[in-house]
Write a protein that holds these residues in place. Structure first.
Motif, PDB file in Angstrom:
ATOM      1  N   ILE A   1       0.837  -1.189   0.000  1.00  0.00           N
ATOM      2  CA  ILE A   1       0.000   0.000   0.000  1.00  0.00           C
ATOM      3  C   ILE A   1       0.878   1.248   0.000  1.00  0.00           C
ATOM      4  O   ILE A   1       2.078   1.188   0.300  1.00  0.00           O
ATOM      5  N   LEU A   2       0.241   2.399  -0.312  1.00  0.00           N
ATOM      6  CA  LEU A   2       0.893   3.697  -0.236  1.00  0.00           C
ATOM      7  C   LEU A   2      -0.146   4.689   0.265  1.00  0.00           C
ATOM      8  O   LEU A   2      -1.222   4.810  -0.320  1.00  0.00           O
ATOM      9  N   VAL A   3       0.151   5.376   1.357  1.00  0.00           N
ATOM     10  CA  VAL A   3      -0.754   6.382   1.906  1.00  0.00           C
ATOM     11  C   VAL A   3      -0.429   7.732   1.284  1.00  0.00           C
ATOM     12  O   VAL A   3       0.734   8.155   1.274  1.00  0.00           O
ATOM     13  N   VAL A   4      -1.449   8.410   0.752  1.00  0.00           N
ATOM     14  CA  VAL A   4      -1.252   9.700   0.093  1.00  0.00           C
ATOM     15  C   VAL A   4      -2.341  10.660   0.552  1.00  0.00           C
ATOM     16  O   VAL A   4      -3.389  10.237   1.041  1.00  0.00           O
ATOM     17  N   PRO A   5      -2.136  11.967   0.409  1.00  0.00           N
ATOM     18  CA  PRO A   5      -3.201  12.926   0.727  1.00  0.00           C
ATOM     19  C   PRO A   5      -4.461  12.624  -0.089  1.00  0.00           C
ATOM     20  O   PRO A   5      -4.383  12.230  -1.250  1.00  0.00           O
ATOM     21  N   SER A   6      -5.636  12.794   0.527  1.00  0.00           N
ATOM     22  CA  SER A   6      -6.889  12.399  -0.126  1.00  0.00           C
ATOM     23  C   SER A   6      -7.175  13.198  -1.387  1.00  0.00           C
ATOM     24  O   SER A   6      -7.953  12.762  -2.239  1.00  0.00           O
ATOM     25  N   THR A   7      -6.567  14.362  -1.520  1.00  0.00           N
ATOM     26  CA  THR A   7      -6.779  15.179  -2.711  1.00  0.00           C
ATOM     27  C   THR A   7      -5.860  14.777  -3.858  1.00  0.00           C
ATOM     28  O   THR A   7      -5.963  15.331  -4.954  1.00  0.00           O
ATOM     29  N   SER A   8      -4.969  13.817  -3.617  1.00  0.00           N
ATOM     30  CA  SER A   8      -4.020  13.378  -4.640  1.00  0.00           C
ATOM     31  C   SER A   8      -4.604  12.240  -5.467  1.00  0.00           C
ATOM     32  O   SER A   8      -5.622  11.657  -5.124  1.00  0.00           O
ATOM     33  N   VAL A   9      -3.931  11.916  -6.552  1.00  0.00           N
ATOM     34  CA  VAL A   9      -4.336  10.828  -7.435  1.00  0.00           C
ATOM     35  C   VAL A   9      -3.385   9.650  -7.239  1.00  0.00           C
ATOM     36  O   VAL A   9      -2.166   9.822  -7.263  1.00  0.00           O
ATOM     37  N   CYS A  10      -3.949   8.472  -7.026  1.00  0.00           N
ATOM     38  CA  CYS A  10      -3.115   7.285  -6.874  1.00  0.00           C
ATOM     39  C   CYS A  10      -2.276   7.083  -8.134  1.00  0.00           C
ATOM     40  O   CYS A  10      -2.780   7.178  -9.251  1.00  0.00           O
ATOM     41  N   GLY A  11      -0.995   6.815  -7.948  1.00  0.00           N
ATOM     42  CA  GLY A  11      -0.080   6.666  -9.058  1.00  0.00           C
ATOM     43  C   GLY A  11       0.676   7.940  -9.365  1.00  0.00           C
ATOM     44  O   GLY A  11       1.597   7.932 -10.174  1.00  0.00           O
ATOM     45  N   ASP A  12       0.296   9.045  -8.709  1.00  0.00           N
ATOM     46  CA  ASP A  12       0.956  10.321  -8.986  1.00  0.00           C
ATOM     47  C   ASP A  12       1.099  11.134  -7.704  1.00  0.00           C
ATOM     48  O   ASP A  12       0.879  12.346  -7.703  1.00  0.00           O
ATOM     49  N   ALA A  13       1.426  10.483  -6.596  1.00  0.00           N
ATOM     50  CA  ALA A  13       1.532  11.188  -5.312  1.00  0.00           C
ATOM     51  C   ALA A  13       2.590  10.529  -4.448  1.00  0.00           C
ATOM     52  O   ALA A  13       2.902   9.347  -4.618  1.00  0.00           O
ATOM     53  N   VAL A  14       3.137  11.276  -3.515  1.00  0.00           N
ATOM     54  CA  VAL A  14       4.126  10.760  -2.578  1.00  0.00           C
ATOM     55  C   VAL A  14       3.520  10.735  -1.182  1.00  0.00           C
ATOM     56  O   VAL A  14       2.582  11.484  -0.887  1.00  0.00           O
ATOM     57  N   PRO A  15       4.020   9.878  -0.302  1.00  0.00           N
ATOM     58  CA  PRO A  15       3.423   9.746   1.036  1.00  0.00           C
ATOM     59  C   PRO A  15       3.740  10.936   1.926  1.00  0.00           C
ATOM     60  O   PRO A  15       4.680  11.692   1.686  1.00  0.00           O
ATOM     61  N   PRO A  16       2.960  11.099   3.008  1.00  0.00           N
ATOM     62  CA  PRO A  16       3.211  12.174   3.971  1.00  0.00           C
ATOM     63  C   PRO A  16       4.322  11.795   4.941  1.00  0.00           C
ATOM     64  O   PRO A  16       4.873  10.687   4.877  1.00  0.00           O
ATOM     65  N   PHE A  17       4.638  12.704   5.839  1.00  0.00           N
ATOM     66  CA  PHE A  17       5.635  12.444   6.876  1.00  0.00           C
ATOM     67  C   PHE A  17       5.119  11.374   7.822  1.00  0.00           C
ATOM     68  O   PHE A  17       4.052  11.517   8.424  1.00  0.00           O
ATOM     69  N   GLY A  18       5.843  10.280   7.940  1.00  0.00           N
ATOM     70  CA  GLY A  18       5.404   9.201   8.813  1.00  0.00           C
ATOM     71  C   GLY A  18       6.336   8.016   8.728  1.00  0.00           C
ATOM     72  O   GLY A  18       7.456   8.107   8.225  1.00  0.00           O
ATOM     73  N   THR A  19       5.863   6.883   9.239  1.00  0.00           N
ATOM     74  CA  THR A  19       6.615   5.635   9.201  1.00  0.00           C
ATOM     75  C   THR A  19       5.691   4.529   8.714  1.00  0.00           C
ATOM     76  O   THR A  19       4.734   4.196   9.406  1.00  0.00           O
ATOM     77  N   PRO A  20       5.910   4.009   7.486  1.00  0.00           N
ATOM     78  CA  PRO A  20       6.939   4.366   6.506  1.00  0.00           C
ATOM     79  C   PRO A  20       6.758   5.794   6.003  1.00  0.00           C
ATOM     80  O   PRO A  20       5.681   6.353   6.099  1.00  0.00           O
ATOM     81  N   GLY A  21       7.842   6.331   5.389  1.00  0.00           N
ATOM     82  CA  GLY A  21       7.785   7.707   4.951  1.00  0.00           C
ATOM     83  C   GLY A  21       8.182   7.942   3.507  1.00  0.00           C
ATOM     84  O   GLY A  21       8.086   9.068   3.027  1.00  0.00           O
TER      85      GLY A  21
END
Length: 203
Positions: A1-21
């Motif tokens: 999985i990859l957690v991204v901001p809800s306003t982003s598009v899957c496949g074109d976003a990077v994860p937020p500050f966290g663990t994993p990061g």
């Protein structure tokens, strides 16, 4: 999985500050916890340190992927990276083989899920940054965020302490004046979006 901001598009976003990061860290992150199945992923010990709404994107590990065009392809169809193409001219013969990416090391691989399949909300304080206090002077400390409540409490720690160290005791720093130490309940002017303590004094 990859957690991204809800306003982003899957496949074109990077994860937020966290663990994993990072995308690489998410690629190595296990979602095979107890109860996982073909229709369910169980991912334990995920930490997000930034307030906001997030979506979960999923990488289909078994799906062939043409990383050069960032577009999933059908087995044997146009663009299938397993297909070898040969071009022949009068003077030269050139053979080019494209290699598939089977891993989930690129954000472009996480195309499933996203806003349409649901989001989750991280509540808590925003990242405050640097706050300048005058030594010995009582001052107000405001923390903005989401989902703040009357049972919120804070600790003012030394610069080497880590708030995300769950095993640490985190006592109040001795330079904080005991008489005005913000150990108790927040100020009455606080709200769901603001925690406020008055007359905080650091000696």
């Amino acid at each position: 999985i990859l957690v991204v901001p809800s306003t982003s598009v899957c496949g074109d976003a990077v994860p937020p500050f966290g663990t994993p990061g990072t995308v690489d860290e998410f690629a190595a992150f296990s979602c095979a916890g107890p109860g996982s199945a073909a229709t369910k992923l169980v991912c334990a010990d995920l930490q997000v340190f930034a307030v906001g709404a997030y979506s979960v994107c999923v990488c289909d590990f078994d799906k062939k992927f043409n990383y050069s065009s960032s577009v999933p392809v059908v087995d044997g169809g146009p663009g299938d990276p397993n297909v070898t193409s040969t071009t022949t001219t009068r003077t030269t013969t050139t053979t080019t083989t494209s290699h598939p990416n089977w891993a989930c090391d690129f954000k472009e691989r996480y195309t499933l899920g996203g806003f349409g399949t649901g989001t989750f909300q991280i509540l808590g304080p925003d990242r405050l940054g640097v706050v300048d206090f005058r030594a010995g002077a009582p001052q107000r400390l405001d923390l903005t965020g989401a989902g703040m409540g009357s049972r919120d409490r804070i600790r003012i720690l030394g610069e080497t302490a880590r708030c995300d160290d769950l095993a640490a005791a985190k006592p109040m720093h001795p330079a904080v004046d005991n008489a005005t130490s913000p150990l108790g309940e927040r100020d009455l002017t606080s709200s769901d979006y603001l925690d406020r303590w008055r007359d905080v004094k650091i000696m």
